[in-house]
Design a protein around this motif. Structure first.
Motif, PDB file in Angstrom:
ATOM      1  N   LYS A  32       0.847  -1.191   0.000  1.00 45.40           N
ATOM      2  CA  LYS A  32       0.000   0.000   0.000  1.00 45.40           C
ATOM      3  C   LYS A  32       0.878   1.235   0.000  1.00 45.40           C
ATOM      4  CE  LYS A  32      -2.658   1.389   3.523  1.00 45.40           C
ATOM      5  NZ  LYS A  32      -3.765   1.256   4.481  1.00 45.40           N
ATOM      6  N   TRP A  43      -1.853   5.850   2.406  1.00 42.63           N
ATOM      7  CA  TRP A  43      -3.211   5.668   2.952  1.00 42.63           C
ATOM      8  C   TRP A  43      -3.959   4.502   2.306  1.00 42.63           C
ATOM      9  CZ3 TRP A  43      -1.262  10.471   1.366  1.00 42.63           C
ATOM     10  CH2 TRP A  43      -0.915  11.344   2.406  1.00 42.63           C
ATOM     11  N   SER A  44      -3.631   4.193   1.061  1.00 41.96           N
ATOM     12  CA  SER A  44      -4.497   3.249   0.330  1.00 41.96           C
ATOM     13  C   SER A  44      -3.778   2.005  -0.152  1.00 41.96           C
ATOM     14  CB  SER A  44      -5.106   3.937  -0.890  1.00 41.96           C
ATOM     15  OG  SER A  44      -5.850   5.055  -0.490  1.00 41.96           O
ATOM     16  N   SER A  45      -4.571   0.935  -0.176  1.00 44.32           N
ATOM     17  CA  SER A  45      -4.159  -0.313  -0.835  1.00 44.32           C
ATOM     18  C   SER A  45      -4.741  -0.290  -2.246  1.00 44.32           C
ATOM     19  CB  SER A  45      -4.786  -1.508  -0.136  1.00 44.32           C
ATOM     20  OG  SER A  45      -4.222  -1.744   1.087  1.00 44.32           O
ATOM     21  N   ARG A  80       3.368  -5.237   3.723  1.00 46.13           N
ATOM     22  CA  ARG A  80       2.931  -5.983   4.903  1.00 46.13           C
ATOM     23  C   ARG A  80       3.088  -7.472   4.620  1.00 46.13           C
ATOM     24  NH1 ARG A  80      -2.768  -2.861   5.790  1.00 46.13           N
ATOM     25  NH2 ARG A  80      -2.988  -3.322   3.587  1.00 46.13           N
ATOM     26  N   LYS A  81       3.564  -8.192   5.602  1.00 49.74           N
ATOM     27  CA  LYS A  81       3.704  -9.650   5.426  1.00 49.74           C
ATOM     28  C   LYS A  81       2.317 -10.209   5.139  1.00 49.74           C
ATOM     29  CE  LYS A  81       5.260 -13.670   8.096  1.00 49.74           C
ATOM     30  NZ  LYS A  81       6.504 -14.120   7.486  1.00 49.74           N
ATOM     31  N   PHE A  90      -0.797 -12.509   4.996  1.00 44.00           N
ATOM     32  CA  PHE A  90      -1.364 -13.682   5.666  1.00 44.00           C
ATOM     33  C   PHE A  90      -2.817 -13.823   5.254  1.00 44.00           C
ATOM     34  CE2 PHE A  90      -2.200 -10.205   8.551  1.00 44.00           C
ATOM     35  CZ  PHE A  90      -3.408 -10.488   9.152  1.00 44.00           C
ATOM     36  N   GLU A  99     -12.761  -8.689  10.213  1.00 38.01           N
ATOM     37  CA  GLU A  99     -12.196  -7.335  10.057  1.00 38.01           C
ATOM     38  C   GLU A  99     -13.271  -6.339  10.487  1.00 38.01           C
ATOM     39  OE1 GLU A  99      -9.574  -6.400   6.594  1.00 38.01           O
ATOM     40  OE2 GLU A  99     -10.698  -8.053   5.725  1.00 38.01           O
ATOM     41  N   ARG A 104     -14.282  -2.080  11.541  1.00 38.15           N
ATOM     42  CA  ARG A 104     -13.957  -0.641  11.441  1.00 38.15           C
ATOM     43  C   ARG A 104     -14.619   0.056  12.633  1.00 38.15           C
ATOM     44  NH1 ARG A 104     -13.561   2.358   5.837  1.00 38.15           N
ATOM     45  NH2 ARG A 104     -11.513   1.428   6.137  1.00 38.15           N
ATOM     46  N   ARG A 162     -16.370  -4.900   8.333  1.00 34.81           N
ATOM     47  CA  ARG A 162     -15.851  -4.262   7.108  1.00 34.81           C
ATOM     48  C   ARG A 162     -16.354  -4.984   5.874  1.00 34.81           C
ATOM     49  NH1 ARG A 162      -9.598  -2.742   6.665  1.00 34.81           N
ATOM     50  NH2 ARG A 162     -10.296  -1.564   4.840  1.00 34.81           N
ATOM     51  N   ASP A 189      -5.243  -0.553  10.126  1.00 37.26           N
ATOM     52  CA  ASP A 189      -5.116   0.768   9.496  1.00 37.26           C
ATOM     53  C   ASP A 189      -5.767   1.846  10.360  1.00 37.26           C
ATOM     54  OD1 ASP A 189      -4.305   2.502   7.522  1.00 37.26           O
ATOM     55  OD2 ASP A 189      -6.040   2.174   6.228  1.00 37.26           O
ATOM     56  N   ASN A 193      -7.659   5.582   9.636  1.00 35.89           N
ATOM     57  CA  ASN A 193      -8.195   6.393   8.531  1.00 35.89           C
ATOM     58  C   ASN A 193      -8.709   7.725   9.060  1.00 35.89           C
ATOM     59  OD1 ASN A 193      -8.387   3.950   6.557  1.00 35.89           O
ATOM     60  ND2 ASN A 193      -9.475   3.295   8.391  1.00 35.89           N
TER      61      ASN A 193
HETATM   62  N1  LIG Z   1      -1.019  -8.345   6.072  1.00 37.39           N
HETATM   63  C1  LIG Z   1      -2.065  -8.602   5.279  1.00 37.39           C
HETATM   64  N2  LIG Z   1      -2.151  -9.765   4.592  1.00 37.39           N
HETATM   65  C2  LIG Z   1      -3.198 -10.011   3.786  1.00 37.39           C
HETATM   66  N3  LIG Z   1      -4.213  -9.171   3.572  1.00 37.39           N
HETATM   67  C3  LIG Z   1      -4.180  -7.993   4.223  1.00 37.39           C
HETATM   68  C4  LIG Z   1      -3.116  -7.650   5.114  1.00 37.39           C
HETATM   69  N4  LIG Z   1      -3.365  -6.424   5.629  1.00 37.39           N
HETATM   70  C5  LIG Z   1      -4.526  -6.024   5.092  1.00 37.39           C
HETATM   71  N5  LIG Z   1      -5.016  -6.958   4.250  1.00 37.39           N
HETATM   72  C6  LIG Z   1      -6.270  -6.881   3.477  1.00 37.39           C
HETATM   73  O1  LIG Z   1      -6.229  -5.742   2.657  1.00 37.39           O
HETATM   74  C7  LIG Z   1      -7.413  -4.979   2.851  1.00 37.39           C
HETATM   75  C8  LIG Z   1      -7.116  -3.532   2.607  1.00 37.39           C
HETATM   76  O2  LIG Z   1      -6.139  -3.079   3.518  1.00 37.39           O
HETATM   77  P1  LIG Z   1      -6.239  -1.629   4.131  1.00 37.39           P
HETATM   78  O3  LIG Z   1      -7.365  -1.542   5.074  1.00 37.39           O
HETATM   79  O4  LIG Z   1      -4.920  -1.277   4.690  1.00 37.39           O
HETATM   80  O5  LIG Z   1      -6.526  -0.794   2.796  1.00 37.39           O
HETATM   81  P2  LIG Z   1      -7.178   0.630   2.612  1.00 37.39           P
HETATM   82  O6  LIG Z   1      -6.910   1.036   1.217  1.00 37.39           O
HETATM   83  O7  LIG Z   1      -6.729   1.527   3.691  1.00 37.39           O
HETATM   84  O8  LIG Z   1      -8.743   0.323   2.782  1.00 37.39           O
HETATM   85  P3  LIG Z   1      -9.897   1.423   3.043  1.00 37.39           P
HETATM   86  O9  LIG Z   1     -10.001   2.239   1.819  1.00 37.39           O
HETATM   87  O10 LIG Z   1     -11.116   0.580   3.304  1.00 37.39           O
HETATM   88  O11 LIG Z   1      -9.473   2.217   4.244  1.00 37.39           O
HETATM   89  C9  LIG Z   1      -7.836  -5.306   4.271  1.00 37.39           C
HETATM   90  O12 LIG Z   1      -9.206  -5.127   4.430  1.00 37.39           O
HETATM   91  C10 LIG Z   1      -7.450  -6.754   4.401  1.00 37.39           C
HETATM   92  O13 LIG Z   1      -8.490  -7.593   3.916  1.00 37.39           O
END
Ligand SMILES: Nc1ncnc2c1ncn2[C@@H]1O[C@H](COP(=O)(O)OP(=O)(O)OP(=O)(O)O)[C@@H](O)[C@H]1O
Ligand SMILES: [Mg+2]
Length: 381
Positions: free
Chosen positions: A137, A140-142, A202-203, A205, A212, A214, A228, A285, A287
């Motif tokens: 990510k 802020w975003s994935s 992020r590792k 898993f 999950e 919020r 979530r 996370d 937000n």
């Molecule tokens: N270490 C991990 N291993 C596998 N999947 C993960 C890991 N960390 C997060 N995820 C998955 O990735 C998703 C997105 O991660 P994250 O919440 O950090 O993204 P985001 O872009 O901030 O999302 P949002 O827009 O909803 O805030 C999580 O909901 C989770 O399902």
């Protein structure tokens, strides 16, 4: 009360969401960047590395087009000054003049990692140190909207090229890069060009999405907790009060010291109970408390009302909102969130069967829509 003639005194326009939110400061956005809070909360966050991004890499991310390192190139030795001079001695006379420079430019374009070799090496090293499998990510975003680019339809990456492909294909990542300070208070002098960007690895898993959650925090108290993932999981009903007490305690033990009073945190409750101990909760996370953060099963209107409600500690039970069996969310409509290109199965099947079948499908669909409009929609079939 003074009567206002709407013709001469236009009525106040309805307030937009942005107007009814507490003001969002740029510092709040910066505090929610992964690298800002990760150092403080390392012990409660699943293992991760943050890599500061260089201007060259940011330019690469912002460029149109997707050029990725191929596997051979990735392991190719990086040009060093001594190598260059050896090659110069052995190489035939360079004609036309400048051809070598052009080749070098072409090579750089073909293999983008030659523009940021040190960073590329850091990414490789971080993947290895996290066991070979990571999820990326930015601040802020994935890149959850770019799953369609992944061969495995997941955010799991085993090579830098897979990471670059997801980042470059994602509008959410573009938002981080180009719109981070949108809708923030104009009073702050901070400029977007001053944002320190990081690649977060992020590792990876295997997460059970049912676990999950919020959580909305305002004035350093929890307003509500929501699932979530928008599917119905029957087993969550029995866990509801356990989830509430785990998350409330997690917040009180670790997150009450967050620099802002209002924020939204995501956490993961471990599915397994080890040796009869309490389940562990992990921070995923943090937000911004702002419209850009999806409020999942709450509406932002509800959250904002809870924020201004009088609060008497002893009477208040934090709501854990779950998808119930008869909620529209449980019907699976949500599965299309990031898949605008997906078609209903019937359309695909009709397409495979030929033109006749497509017209037949369209005719039946129009019939259904007309029934709904007349208020006769039901599930008679
Ligand atoms: N270490 C991990 N291993 C596998 N999947 C993960 C890991 N960390 C997060 N995820 C998955 O990735 C998703 C997105 O991660 P994250 O919440 O950090 O993204 P985001 O872009 O901030 O999302 P949002 O827009 O909803 O805030 C999580 O909901 C989770 O399902
Ligand atoms: Mg987030």
């Amino acid at each position: 009360m003074v009567h206002q003639d709407p013709d001469t005194h236009p009525l106040t326009p309805p307030q937009t969401l942005h107007e009814i939110f507490p003001p969002v400061h740029k510092s709040h956005i910066l505090n929610c960047a992964f690298a800002s809070w990760h150092t403080r909360y390392k012990s409660i966050t699943p293992e991760a590395r943050t890599i500061p991004l260089t201007p060259e890499f940011l330019t690469y991310l912002r460029e149109d087009g997707i050029i990725l390192p191929d596997d051979d190139d990735e392991d190719a030795p990086l040009p060093s000054s001594s190598q260059d001079s050896d090659e110069e001695m052995l190489a035939p006379t360079n004609f036309p003049p400048g051809a070598e420079d052009e080749e070098d430019e072409e090579d750089k374009a073909r293999n983008p990692t030659r523009r940021f070799p040190a960073l590329h090496a850091q990414v490789k090293q971080a993947i290895a140190s996290l066991g070979g499998s990571v999820t990326p990510k930015l601040n802020w975003s994935s890149p959850t909207d770019a799953l369609f680019m992944s061969a495995t339809h997941s955010l799991e990456c085993r090579s830098p090229a897979e990471i670059y492909l997801l980042l470059k294909s994602s509008d959410f990542i573009t938002h981080d890069l180009e719109h981070a300070f949108d809708d923030t208070c104009p009073s702050s002098p901070l400029d977007p060009s001053s944002i320190p960007y990081h690649l977060v690895l992020r590792k990876y898993f295997s997460i059970n999405p049912a676990l999950e959650f919020r959580t909305f925090v305002a004035g350093r108290r929890i307003l509500g907790i929501t699932q979530r993932d928008l599917n119905h999981y029957p087993f969550l009903q029995e866990l509801r009060s356990e989830i509430r007490s785990l998350i409330v305690d997690f917040f009180e033990d670790h997150l009450q010291s967050f620099p802002d009073e209002d924020f939204v945190f995501d956490c993961y409750v471990e599915p397994t109970v080890r040796n009869g101990r309490r389940r562990k909760v992990w921070l995923v996370d943090i937000n911004p408390f702002a419209p850009r953060t999806d409020s999942r099963l709450f509406s932002w209107g509800e959250v904002l009302r809870l924020r201004t409600q009088d609060f008497r500690e002893e009477e208040e039970v934090v709501e854990v909102r779950l998808v119930e069996i008869d909620d529209p969310e449980a019907w699976g409509f949500n599965s299309a969130t990031y898949s605008a290109s997906k078609l209903p199965r019937e359309v695909v099947e009709a397409g495979v069967q030929g033109e006749e079948a497509v017209w037949e499908f369209a005719r039946r669909w129009r019939g259904i829509m007309e029934e709904i409009e007349r208020g006769e929609g039901g599930d008679e079939d």
